[in-house]
Structure formats: C-alpha cells, structure tokens
Design a protein around this motif. Structure first.
Motif, mmCIF file in Angstrom:
data_model
loop_
_atom_site.group_PDB
_atom_site.id
_atom_site.type_symbol
_atom_site.label_atom_id
_atom_site.label_comp_id
_atom_site.label_asym_id
_atom_site.label_seq_id
_atom_site.Cartn_x
_atom_site.Cartn_y
_atom_site.Cartn_z
ATOM 1 N N THR A 96 74.810 21.409 28.144
ATOM 2 C CA THR A 96 74.820 22.250 26.939
ATOM 3 C C THR A 96 73.976 21.640 25.828
ATOM 4 O OG1 THR A 96 77.011 23.143 27.462
ATOM 5 C CG2 THR A 96 76.287 23.277 25.158
ATOM 6 N N GLU A 97 74.165 20.324 25.603
ATOM 7 C CA GLU A 97 73.420 19.664 24.520
ATOM 8 C C GLU A 97 71.924 19.662 24.793
ATOM 9 O OE1 GLU A 97 74.561 18.828 21.613
ATOM 10 O OE2 GLU A 97 76.532 19.509 22.257
ATOM 11 N N LEU A 98 71.558 19.383 26.031
ATOM 12 C CA LEU A 98 70.133 19.274 26.359
ATOM 13 C C LEU A 98 69.431 20.630 26.403
ATOM 14 C CD1 LEU A 98 70.278 16.528 29.130
ATOM 15 C CD2 LEU A 98 69.480 16.265 26.776
ATOM 16 N N SER A 99 70.193 21.703 26.539
ATOM 17 C CA SER A 99 69.590 23.033 26.609
ATOM 18 C C SER A 99 69.457 23.690 25.240
ATOM 19 C CB SER A 99 70.411 23.937 27.537
ATOM 20 O OG SER A 99 71.723 24.115 27.021
ATOM 21 N N ARG A 100 69.929 23.039 24.193
ATOM 22 C CA ARG A 100 69.797 23.607 22.844
ATOM 23 C C ARG A 100 68.324 23.669 22.430
ATOM 24 N NH1 ARG A 100 74.648 23.548 19.926
ATOM 25 N NH2 ARG A 100 76.304 22.244 20.820
ATOM 26 N N ASP A 137 60.680 23.013 21.612
ATOM 27 C CA ASP A 137 59.349 23.613 21.602
ATOM 28 C C ASP A 137 58.249 22.588 21.346
ATOM 29 O OD1 ASP A 137 60.451 26.087 22.077
ATOM 30 O OD2 ASP A 137 60.486 26.696 19.969
ATOM 31 N N ARG A 138 58.574 21.517 20.644
ATOM 32 C CA ARG A 138 57.584 20.498 20.306
ATOM 33 C C ARG A 138 57.501 19.375 21.340
ATOM 34 N NH1 ARG A 138 58.915 17.394 16.134
ATOM 35 N NH2 ARG A 138 56.768 16.678 16.015
ATOM 36 N N ARG A 139 58.482 19.305 22.202
ATOM 37 C CA ARG A 139 58.673 18.109 23.031
ATOM 38 C C ARG A 139 57.491 17.824 23.947
ATOM 39 N NH1 ARG A 139 64.297 18.709 25.206
ATOM 40 N NH2 ARG A 139 64.696 18.783 22.959
ATOM 41 N N GLU A 140 57.064 18.830 24.707
ATOM 42 C CA GLU A 140 55.997 18.599 25.680
ATOM 43 C C GLU A 140 54.702 18.202 24.990
ATOM 44 O OE1 GLU A 140 54.809 17.739 29.268
ATOM 45 O OE2 GLU A 140 56.815 18.550 28.868
ATOM 46 N N GLY A 141 54.411 18.842 23.883
ATOM 47 C CA GLY A 141 53.191 18.522 23.160
ATOM 48 C C GLY A 141 53.187 17.103 22.625
ATOM 49 N N VAL A 142 54.322 16.657 22.096
ATOM 50 C CA VAL A 142 54.420 15.294 21.570
ATOM 51 C C VAL A 142 54.263 14.275 22.686
ATOM 52 C CG1 VAL A 142 56.008 13.613 20.534
ATOM 53 C CG2 VAL A 142 55.803 15.903 19.542
ATOM 54 N N LEU A 143 54.917 14.506 23.809
ATOM 55 C CA LEU A 143 54.823 13.560 24.925
ATOM 56 C C LEU A 143 53.389 13.481 25.448
ATOM 57 C CD1 LEU A 143 58.107 14.260 26.948
ATOM 58 C CD2 LEU A 143 57.638 12.398 25.355
ATOM 59 N N THR A 144 52.731 14.618 25.559
ATOM 60 C CA THR A 144 51.334 14.622 26.027
ATOM 61 C C THR A 144 50.449 13.817 25.088
ATOM 62 O OG1 THR A 144 51.610 16.785 27.085
ATOM 63 C CG2 THR A 144 49.358 16.090 26.561
ATOM 64 N N ARG A 145 50.639 14.018 23.788
ATOM 65 C CA ARG A 145 49.821 13.304 22.801
ATOM 66 C C ARG A 145 50.069 11.803 22.841
ATOM 67 N NH1 ARG A 145 51.171 11.891 17.778
ATOM 68 N NH2 ARG A 145 52.923 13.353 17.702
ATOM 69 N N LYS A 146 51.345 11.398 22.941
ATOM 70 C CA LYS A 146 51.679 9.966 22.950
ATOM 71 C C LYS A 146 51.195 9.298 24.233
ATOM 72 C CE LYS A 146 53.783 8.335 19.962
ATOM 73 N NZ LYS A 146 53.284 7.770 18.685
ATOM 74 N N ARG A 147 51.234 10.024 25.326
ATOM 75 C CA ARG A 147 50.753 9.457 26.588
ATOM 76 C C ARG A 147 49.243 9.243 26.554
ATOM 77 N NH1 ARG A 147 54.742 13.417 30.123
ATOM 78 N NH2 ARG A 147 56.570 12.037 30.091
#
Length: 412
Positions: A96-100, A137-147
């Motif tokens: 539940t928490e991770l799907s918010r 919504d921001r998660r994938e973009g941030v991870l891609t940039r940091k990688r």
C-alpha cells in the motif's frame, strides 16, 4: 540521509535486562518458505543457510506469504499461524505504501524498522535514503539522471591514467585495490574479480568526491549490503550461484551507481566517523562505555578491572557497523533498521552495540584480559539466525526507550 524517527510497533517495555520475546515485533520475512518450496530447491529466505540467498524483484510474492510449520512444536501452532497472518498483513501494508503517488516516508520507516520483504528491499532502501524521490512520477527520471552522473564521475576520476592523478590519489587507489579482495572474505561471491572491480570503482569515486574523509578502511564493508541488495534485482537464487556473466554492462553500471549514491546518502549523517582521527567513532565508543556502565555495572566493572579499553573492540564495531561481527546473511536485515533510523542512527548504534556486547555478559565476567580480547575478536555468532539478531534489536529499542528521556547517562 533524510531525517526521520521510526517506532517499531509492539515492543513490550520492561525494566528487566533479559532479552524480550518479540513475536509481533519481528516478522522475519526471510524464513518463510513452505515445505514444497524447499523440496523444489527454492531458497527465498536470506537466513536459510550460510549460502546467503536473496530474492529477485520478480520472485513470486506468494512465496513470502508461506510459513513452514512442519517442525513447529504442537503448542506453537497458534503462534505460527498468527505470525503468518501478521506477516501477510505487513506485506500488504508495504504494498500500500509503495503504491502511493507519493510515499509517506514516516510510515515506510515505521514498517521497515522491523524488516523489509527481500523483494521490496531495493526500492525501499532507495526511498529511505532519499536517493529515489517519494513522488512516483519523478522517480524514474531522477534515477536515470543520477546513474548517468555516476558514469560521468567514473569517466572523470577513475578511467584515467595514473599520470593524471596526484601521489595521494595513486596511494589511495592502491589501498582500495588491496582492501577489495579482503572484503567479506568468507563469502565466495565477493571474491569474484568483477565484483572487486565494481567495489574499487565505487570506493575510489566516492573518496575523490568526498575529500574531507577520502578513503578509510572499513568503508569497503559498508558498500557490500548495497551491492547484494541491488544485485538481487537482477540475479535469482542463492548468492553462491550468482554469476556476473548474467548481467549486461548497463545492469552493472546501474547497480554501481545505486550503490554509490546510497553509500553517499548513508554516510552524509556520519561524516566525522571517517575524517581524520575519526572523532565521531571515538565519541560513540565513549558513549557505549557509559551506557554499559549504567545497564550492567558488574560487567562494566570487570572490563575496567581487567584493563580492557572499549576502544580495543568497539572501534571496529562502529567503523564497520557490525558487518564483520555477524553472519553476512543477517546483514541486510540489520540494515533495514539502520536505514529506518535515518539521521538518528549514530545515537541508536550505541544501544545496538550495548545490546550486542551484553549478550555475553555472564561469559565476559569469567574471562581475564587476554581471554576477553580473544573472545571479542572472534565472537560466537557464526551460527546465529534471525532470532538472535531480533533479540539484540529488541533489547536496544527497550533500553533506548528507557534512557532517552534521561540523556545525562551519556553526558560527557
């Protein structure tokens, strides 16, 4: 690391010094395979054997909801059934928490303190450390940039000729190259040359980017929980069977980047543990000595009478965060609690270390100086399972709750 304080739920608070029995407090996700899965050779749980198995992100979630009761005593059947229901409910709460749309980090910390389901661990750790943003919504973009940023750092600092490095940087790189093969020497997987090269890149890049401390022996140990957890997203089964050949160059790069950024976030709150003379660790050792004196005066007095300094054994505990003191298959469970503590971890480490030491209170009081030194350098934890670790954490939480309102016991 993001600030946050967690509360591990139902822990019986009492003023007795014996270990608590925390059935509601410790779900122990890692030991939840049923008999049929064992017959098929499945090893979902981390604590099943010294082989140290970790779940792949795509592993069957239903496996985590099964609890073996074939070896349970008759009068324990009710407890086993209750534990299964509790664990199923906790997994549902994690889901539940991770799907918010935006994860509520305080709730995630509270859940994580008592253990994270292995297949959820990579995502949960990234969130707890503030590496991945709470907003989905921001998660994938941030991870891609940091990688990508990590790849650029490696290119700039690591993938260069020695002629472009200073003498200090060459010396540091050589020390890292010496230490990597010594990292978790009893776990075969870490002797893999590709793993050691990944460790080397992560550690050197981190050290160059953190000149206040640079590389300090012991930081190499701190990368290993992150490596195992992020590798588990890509490799299935027992860790002893993992092969780096099953990973693409992009996979390895992403895993290294996640390790690098999570290590950076993790150490942000304890920088003075690894600066010159390591004053942060010196401070924790002093506080540990004072706390043990308050909790168990007889053992404190005996240690003092024998002339044993806490620095002689506890420095390594704080420097490597107990990774060298417990079986490696328990480390990720311990780190669930570490990461859930957030910025409060250094304070709580004192209580964990006191609980760890006083596990052998009676034994220590029978030993002389030399015997204590040898005992504390080779603690009998080789056969520990999750139960023993949960008892250490339970005691630590109890003592912290008892003493946190009277901080004068750690004054100085």
């Amino acid at each position: 690391m993001l600030k946050g304080r967690s509360f591990p739920g139902k822990v019986l608070l009492t003023r007795r010094s014996e270990p608590l029995s925390p059935p509601d407090y410790s779900p122990r996700f890692e030991n939840e395979n049923d008999e049929d899965e064992r017959k098929e050779g499945s090893q979902e749980g981390e604590g099943q054997s010294p082989g140290n198995s970790f779940d792949n992100a795509g592993a069957k979630k239903s496996n985590l909801l099964s609890t073996s009761s074939s070896n349970s005593l008759p009068d324990a059947q009710g407890l086993v059934s209750g534990a299964r229901a509790t664990d199923s409910a906790r997994i549902a709460k994690f889901t539940t928490e991770l799907s918010r749309p935006a994860v509520i980090l305080d709730k995630l910390r509270e859940l994580s303190w008592s253990g994270v389901p292995p297949y959820m661990r990579p995502n949960v750790w990234r969130l707890l450390l503030g590496y991945a943003p709470p907003n989905k919504d921001r998660r994938e973009g941030v991870l891609t940039r940091k990688r990508l940023e990590y790849v650029e750092c490696v290119s700039q600092y690591y993938d260069i000729a020695d002629s472009e490095r200073s003498d200090e940087e060459i010396t540091m790189l050589r020390q890292i190259a010496v230490d990597c093969p010594r990292t978790v020497p009893d776990v075969t997987f870490f002797q893999n040359p590709q793993i050691q090269k990944s460790l080397e890149r992560i550690l050197y890049t981190w050290a160059i980017r953190h000149p206040a401390s640079g590389y300090v022996q012991g930081i190499n140990d701190l990368v290993t929980p992150f490596l195992v957890v992020f590798l588990s997203e890509h490799l299935e089964g027992n860790m002893d069977t993992w092969s780096m050949d099953n990973l693409s160059a992009q996979d390895i790069s992403n895993i290294e980047a996640d390790c690098y950024w999570c290590l950076s976030k993790f150490l942000d709150g304890m920088q003075d543990h690894y600066t010159f003379a390591q004053p942060g660790i010196q401070r924790l050792v002093f506080r540990l000595k004072e706390l043990v004196r308050r909790i168990d005066e007889p053992v404190s007095k005996h240690i003092e009478e024998q002339g044993l300094e806490f620095l002689q054994f506890a420095f390594r505990w704080f420097n490597c965060l107990l990774i060298r003191e417990i079986p490696f298959h328990l480390v990720t469970r311990l780190w669930d609690t570490y990461l859930a503590e957030g910025d409060y971890l250094p304070d709580f480490l004192v209580y964990i270390s006191a609980s760890f030491l006083l596990t052998w209170s009676d034994k220590l009081q029978k030993l002389d100086f030399q015997e204590m030194v040898m005992f504390l350098q080779h603690l009998p934890t080789r056969t520990w399972a999750h139960h023993e670790l949960e008892m250490v954490l339970s005691r630590a939480y109890m003592w912290h709750t008892m003493f946190k309102s009277s901080p004068s016991h750690l004054a100085g």
